[in-house]
Design a protein around this motif. Sequence first.
Motif, PDB file in Angstrom:
ATOM      1  N   MET A 196       0.828  -1.168   0.000  1.00 36.83           N
ATOM      2  CA  MET A 196       0.000   0.000   0.000  1.00 36.83           C
ATOM      3  C   MET A 196       0.878   1.238   0.000  1.00 36.83           C
ATOM      4  N   THR A 197       0.489   2.250  -0.749  1.00 33.32           N
ATOM      5  CA  THR A 197       1.286   3.471  -0.796  1.00 33.32           C
ATOM      6  C   THR A 197       0.447   4.655  -0.343  1.00 33.32           C
ATOM      7  N   ASN A 198       1.024   5.473   0.474  1.00 35.25           N
ATOM      8  CA  ASN A 198       0.399   6.703   0.907  1.00 35.25           C
ATOM      9  C   ASN A 198       0.668   7.734  -0.180  1.00 35.25           C
TER      10      ASN A 198
ATOM     11  N   HIS B 200       2.418  11.310   0.585  1.00 34.17           N
ATOM     12  CA  HIS B 200       3.853  11.432   0.844  1.00 34.17           C
ATOM     13  C   HIS B 200       4.695  10.436   0.050  1.00 34.17           C
TER      14      HIS B 200
ATOM     15  N   GLN C 136       5.029   7.354   0.587  1.00 35.76           N
ATOM     16  CA  GLN C 136       5.632   6.361   1.479  1.00 35.76           C
ATOM     17  C   GLN C 136       4.739   5.127   1.552  1.00 35.76           C
TER      18      GLN C 136
ATOM     19  N   GLU D  26       2.539   2.485   3.235  1.00 33.53           N
ATOM     20  CA  GLU D  26       1.700   2.437   4.418  1.00 33.53           C
ATOM     21  C   GLU D  26       1.721   1.019   4.964  1.00 33.53           C
ATOM     22  N   THR D  27       1.656   0.885   6.259  1.00 35.32           N
ATOM     23  CA  THR D  27       1.618  -0.422   6.882  1.00 35.32           C
ATOM     24  C   THR D  27       0.168  -0.887   6.954  1.00 35.32           C
ATOM     25  N   SER D  28      -0.094  -2.106   6.479  1.00 34.70           N
ATOM     26  CA  SER D  28      -1.453  -2.643   6.496  1.00 34.70           C
ATOM     27  C   SER D  28      -1.833  -3.048   7.919  1.00 34.70           C
TER      28      SER D  28
END
Length: 112
Positions: free
Chosen positions: A1-3, A6, A8, A10-12
């Motif tokens: 997953m990407t934020n 930003h 960065q 993302e942690t699931s």
Amino acid sequence: MTNSKHGQAETSPSQLIDARIKELGDWRGATLARVRAIIHRACPDVVETWKWRGVPVWEHHGIICTGETYRNVVKLTFAKGGGAGRSGGAVQLKSRGQGAAGHRYPRGRHHQ
């Protein structure tokens, strides 16, 4: 997953639960992992979420239960009482009043 904001990763929620189990590194982590496996066996379509600043939550058409860890207990709170879901008898609880029911796994007491 990407934020996307930003760029960065993302942690699931599942990764956050994995990290919590590893971070605990004791009987609480083992208990949380065991309960998690039971939930997945009982409801293969369960969705793992992470709410309230660090509480693992399992959902399927609404919240099934939360899995909180404290110093001497791992606490499961079932949103719709002990009869919720298709557990097939995997977890049996008495509901306390209307709505939520809880079950605690105290230190030193391991349920099979």
